[in-house]
Design an enzyme around this catalytic site. Structure first.
Site, short mmCIF file in Angstrom:
data_model
loop_
_atom_site.label_atom_id
_atom_site.label_comp_id
_atom_site.label_asym_id
_atom_site.label_seq_id
_atom_site.Cartn_x
_atom_site.Cartn_y
_atom_site.Cartn_z
N ARG A 135 1.20 -1.38 -0.04
CA ARG A 135 -0.21 -0.24 -0.54
C ARG A 135 1.21 1.42 0.15
O ARG A 135 2.09 0.92 0.61
CB ARG A 135 -0.94 0.06 1.22
CG ARG A 135 -0.56 -0.15 2.75
CD ARG A 135 -1.05 -0.49 3.44
NE ARG A 135 -0.34 -0.55 5.33
CZ ARG A 135 -1.03 -0.87 5.88
NH1 ARG A 135 -2.02 -0.54 5.80
NH2 ARG A 135 -0.55 -1.00 6.95
N ASN A 173 -4.75 7.38 4.03
CA ASN A 173 -4.38 6.83 5.69
C ASN A 173 -3.30 6.90 6.07
O ASN A 173 -2.17 6.63 5.21
CB ASN A 173 -4.65 5.58 5.61
CG ASN A 173 -4.71 3.93 7.02
OD1 ASN A 173 -5.73 4.54 7.36
ND2 ASN A 173 -3.93 3.88 6.95
N GLU A 174 -3.19 7.35 7.21
CA GLU A 174 -1.44 7.38 7.97
C GLU A 174 -0.83 7.49 6.45
O GLU A 174 0.45 6.85 6.23
CB GLU A 174 -1.29 6.16 8.48
CG GLU A 174 -1.68 5.66 10.02
CD GLU A 174 -1.13 4.48 10.67
OE1 GLU A 174 -0.46 4.11 9.39
OE2 GLU A 174 -1.10 4.40 11.29
N GLU A 333 -6.96 4.71 15.13
CA GLU A 333 -6.44 3.37 15.38
C GLU A 333 -5.98 2.76 16.84
O GLU A 333 -5.12 3.47 17.12
CB GLU A 333 -5.89 2.42 14.39
CG GLU A 333 -5.99 2.37 13.40
CD GLU A 333 -5.30 2.21 12.09
OE1 GLU A 333 -4.16 1.60 12.03
OE2 GLU A 333 -5.72 3.08 10.88
N TRP A 341 3.19 -6.82 13.46
CA TRP A 341 4.38 -6.55 12.57
C TRP A 341 5.05 -6.30 12.70
O TRP A 341 6.48 -5.30 12.91
CB TRP A 341 3.61 -4.91 12.16
CG TRP A 341 2.98 -4.17 12.41
CD1 TRP A 341 2.03 -3.45 12.79
CD2 TRP A 341 3.26 -3.44 13.72
NE1 TRP A 341 1.26 -3.16 13.78
CE2 TRP A 341 2.28 -2.55 14.30
CE3 TRP A 341 4.54 -2.84 14.26
CZ2 TRP A 341 2.14 -1.82 15.34
CZ3 TRP A 341 5.01 -1.32 14.82
CH2 TRP A 341 3.71 -0.95 15.62
N GLU A 381 -2.12 -9.19 7.92
CA GLU A 381 -3.24 -8.51 9.18
C GLU A 381 -3.81 -9.43 9.37
O GLU A 381 -4.30 -9.49 10.25
CB GLU A 381 -3.11 -7.47 8.86
CG GLU A 381 -2.46 -6.45 8.73
CD GLU A 381 -2.87 -5.21 8.65
OE1 GLU A 381 -4.00 -4.18 8.47
OE2 GLU A 381 -1.78 -3.66 9.09
N ALA A 382 -3.78 -11.29 9.09
CA ALA A 382 -4.77 -12.09 9.59
C ALA A 382 -4.18 -12.47 11.04
O ALA A 382 -4.94 -12.41 11.40
CB ALA A 382 -4.29 -13.22 8.36
N PHE A 383 -2.84 -12.23 11.53
CA PHE A 383 -2.43 -12.36 12.98
C PHE A 383 -2.52 -11.49 14.16
O PHE A 383 -2.10 -10.85 14.68
CB PHE A 383 -1.43 -12.79 12.95
CG PHE A 383 -1.81 -14.68 12.33
CD1 PHE A 383 -2.97 -15.83 13.73
CD2 PHE A 383 -1.39 -14.92 11.37
CE1 PHE A 383 -3.18 -16.62 12.76
CE2 PHE A 383 -1.83 -16.49 11.17
CZ PHE A 383 -2.06 -17.17 11.83
N HIS A 384 -3.43 -10.07 13.40
CA HIS A 384 -3.13 -8.53 13.88
C HIS A 384 -4.96 -8.40 15.04
O HIS A 384 -5.66 -9.02 14.10
CB HIS A 384 -3.44 -7.62 12.94
CG HIS A 384 -3.38 -6.39 13.59
ND1 HIS A 384 -4.29 -6.07 15.14
CD2 HIS A 384 -1.94 -5.03 13.79
CE1 HIS A 384 -4.09 -4.35 15.03
NE2 HIS A 384 -2.83 -4.16 14.33
#
Ligand code: GLA
Ligand code: GLA
Length: 754
Positions: A135, A173-174, A333, A341, A381-384
């Site tokens: 991104r 975003n950011e 957020e 990350w 980001e599945a494990f976020h």
């Protein structure tokens, strides 16, 4: 395209700031604390949407940030738009009373765009083109990318300008997360324009950049270069580098403004924001400057695991509150538990989810949002962690999310919204210039970090129960009793004059090592250190130094890319610290003070074997100097937090200073303020105050409760203790509340003026 140069044009202040506008909720009166998170319904089949909304309502979610990474769903092929799915989910959310903070959706562009226009891709400092697929793979200064992005903004604005459920715009975003530093030709062209706008004449630029050095004279603005990779051992010109950092912040800000204005021309009435990134290792932009361009300030905060967790949160938040000029701000957020990350991603322990959220509220947030609502099952980001975890609604995290929703609702109903954090007496000053400058690789030490030193001082003030605020350098700090300048490497002559006026007028300044060494052009002040302000800073401090003593074993943090050859050790066999006469230890840097003004007092000197070995025995380390009606302290060396706290206690901060007893809840300092084990923050509004007491310790802590009604007692035992260690100063028994680990007590009191 022309880039403005805010720093060159003047200070950022409320005069040029956009008016404060806060998004309304879909509650009866539009008020309440906002609660929710990023929502990515396009990652899921539509059959999950009704369940999402049912569970959001169960959790008291009243707002979501929608569509942040949805560009490829909204414009699957060039010029082909599909808003139907977005219409459906916004309508559903609106019907459920959930307000939408709608994204401009431009943070991640679709692959077709990169395929057709590879010229929008950023370039790294080595000249490598950045590949698409993640991104923010676009140049902030690309006119081509801008055309596409603004078109999407316009389409979204046309479609949703009147939608009652859309109550705010979440731009991009950011900004800068992945494209902060672009070394493309577009960037170089824009940098040249930026320099022209800032300096006007090439002579002025040559003077500012000191280009007589290494044949860097520039004949024309068209010869100006970006500080690209110049060879293995090359070192960039720090003046040029600092301007490049400023330019990077300005270039992204200009892009933000273009996106905002593309929407604002069509939809002027809804407030605009973008999420800043202020947390322990990030303060990438000049957010004090950016804050003038948003209608309300938003931040993303990710916790720092370990013993600094709560303190770091409060420190970052204090700075965000400073950016917001004390007005409420929006936590866009944070995480319910682990991120994904870092090399090692610690989860939050029990109580930390709610404790952190309430701490953000204490520090001025009127909105508590998470990344993200439903935990992704695929993608990076599945494990976020998320509000609704993989394991579903029958989880500790989701139960906490629901409980938190209820607590925030209670605070909203009690009238917390819009109240302001009561200012402290001390301001620790932060400035993006010094943060960027301390990362420069040609300083006496590569271990400097302005922002981390701000954090150490912040924590030390908490340790002596005397909370400080963190305030942008350019803000008005004249209302504070004390200002602290930790490693504020860059000080302009104007800032030194402000500092001198502040002390002369009766204020106290605490000035750290490596402060005021260079001006805003990165020119070293002459005549002895610290030389900023043509000697005025030395006059205020009553010190003059000729050298620095750099110490420390750098091996532990590594020196990747610094060019030291990898060993990173200053001097094998030399002492890595220097002792002081007051028992403190200098760890990295000592300003070697050779002269002290006759009317100055030396509070501590270097002493002992380590000092002898470095030929510093007897050299002044901490100096107090009365100047005008005020006092300046020079702390000429790098201390750990314990030694900073020791210094603060020695010179009168902390315990006993303004301490009140619990019989007098309206004394200037409520009782919690005098206990270092408690983070105590007060929020005030007309007619009401709210006191937040948060346990900093890992074991039980007793709050001697000030007058007020308990609103929230999270992980607390309330009760009345009679003399058992909770008596007030006069010995009378008073109400006491025990905060367990991660415990938070919130009380509310009607003000005396009511
Ligand atoms: C080399 C160079 C000099 C100077 C020194 C600094 O010797 O020749 O120009 O850069 O390093 O140590
Ligand atoms: C940032 C981004 C989010 C998400 C989180 C993960 O804050 O804005 O999209 O990637 O990080 O922590």
């Amino acid at each position: 395209m022309s880039l403005s140069t805010t720093k060159a044009l003047g200070r950022s202040d409320s005069a040029i700031r956009r008016p404060f506008r806060w998004p309304t909720l879909l509650t009866d009166n539009g008020a309440g604390l906002a609660y929710g998170g990023d929502y990515n319904p396009d990652q899921w089949p539509e059959t999950t949407w009704d369940e999402d909304i049912r569970l959001m309502r169960q959790a008291h979610v009243n707002t979501v940030a929608l569509g942040i990474f949805s560009w490829s769903r909204l414009e699957p092929r060039e010029g082909e738009y599909d808003f139907d799915w977005l219409d459906r989910i916004i309508d559903k959310l609106g019907r459920a009373g959930i307000a939408v903070d709608l994204a401009s959706a431009t943070a991640a562009a679709p692959l077709w765009l990169y395929e057709r226009h590879p010229e929008v891709l950023p370039v790294d400092r080595y000249g490598h083109v950045v590949n698409p697929g993640s991104r923010q793979s676009w140049r902030p200064t690309s006119p081509v990318f801008r055309t596409y992005a603004l078109e999407l903004c316009r389409r979204l604005a046309e479609r949703y300008k009147d939608h009652p459920a859309v109550t705010a715009w979440h731009m991009n975003n950011e900004y800068g997360w992945n494209n902060r530093n672009d070394y493309s030709d577009d960037s170089q062209r824009a940098f040249r324009e930026w320099c022209r706008a800032k300096y006007g004449t090439i002579d002025a630029l040559n003077e500012a950049w000191g280009t007589a050095f290494w044949s860097q004279h520039v004949n024309d603005f068209d010869e100006i270069l970006l500080p690209r990779h110049m060879g293995g051992d090359a070192m960039a010109n720090p003046s040029q580098q600092l301007d490049y950092e400023r330019f990077g912040s300005d270039a992204l800000k200009e892009f933000y403004k273009a996106e905002r204005d593309a929407i604002a021309r069509i939809c002027p009435d809804k407030p605009f924001t973008t999420n800043f990134m202020v947390s322990t290792d990030q303060c990438a932009m000049d957010y004090a400057d950016w804050s003038d361009e948003v209608d309300f300030v938003s931040n993303d905060h990710y916790f720092h695991e370990g013993e600094s967790h709560l303190d770091e949160l409060a420190c970052s938040d204090s700075l965000v509150s400073g950016f917001a000029l004390g007005r409420p701000w929006y936590l866009m957020e944070h995480s319910t538990s682990a991120v994904q990350w870092k090399p090692l991603n610690a989860r939050k322990r029990h109580g930390e989810l709610i404790r952190d959220a309430l701490a953000h509220v204490a520090m001025g947030a009127d909105a508590i949002n998470f990344f993200q609502w439903r935990q992704s099952r695929s993608g990076a980001e599945a494990f976020h962690s998320a509000m609704l975890p993989h394991a579903g609604a029958g989880t500790r995290v989701f139960r906490d999310v629901c409980e938190l929703g209820g607590l925030l609702k209670r605070l909203g109903e009690a009238g917390l919204q819009g109240s302001r954090v009561a200012p402290s007496r001390t301001a620790i000053l932060f400035d993006a210039d010094s943060e960027w400058a301390t990362r420069c690789q040609t300083l006496p030490s590569m271990k400097l970090s302005h922002w981390h030193d701000v954090r150490d001082w912040y924590r030390a003030f908490l340790d002596v129960a005397d909370r400080a605020d963190v305030v942008p350098l350019r803000a008005d700090w004249s209302g504070y009793d004390t200002i602290v300048l930790p490693t504020v490497l860059v000080l302009s002559a104007a800032d030194v004059r402000r500092l001198a006026d502040f002390v002369r007028g009766g204020g106290t300044a605490i000035v750290g090592y490596a402060t005021g060494l260079v001006d805003e052009r990165f020119h070293v002040g002459l005549g002895g250190y610290p030389g900023a302000g043509d000697g005025l800073l030395r006059d205020v401090l009553g010190v003059r130094g000729e050298e620095f003593n750099i110490i420390g074993d750098e091996g532990e943090d590594g020196c990747d890319g610094c060019g030291c050859g990898g060993d990173g050790v200053t001097a094998v066999g030399d002492p890595a610290t220097v002792g002081l006469s007051n028992g403190a230890v200098c760890r990295l840097w000592a300003n070697v003070v050779d002269e002290v003004a006759p009317d100055a007092a030396v509070l501590a000197r270097y002493e002992g074997d380590t000092a002898t070995e470095w030929e510093l025995d007897g050299t002044p380390a901490i100096v107090r100097h009365d100047y005008g009606d005020g006092t300046a302290y020079f702390v000429g060396c790098d201390f750990d937090r314990g030694d900073i706290a020791r210094f603060l206690r020695d010179v009168g901060y902390g315990r006993g200073r303004g301490r009140a007893d619990c019989a007098d809840g309206w004394a200037d300092e409520p009782s919690g303020q005098s206990d270092a084990r408690i983070l105590h923050v007060t929020r005030e509004t007309d007619g009401r105050r709210f006191d937040f007491y948060i346990n900093r310790a890992h074991d039980d802590t007793v709050v001697r409760e000030p007058a007020g009604e308990t609103l929230i007692a999270y992980r607390c035992d309330t009760g009345v203790a009679d003399g058992a260690g909770v008596a007030d100063a006069a010995g009378a028994a008073c109400r006491a509340v025990t905060l367990h680990r991660n415990g938070v007590l919130v009380t509310t009191t009607a003000s005396r003026t009511q």
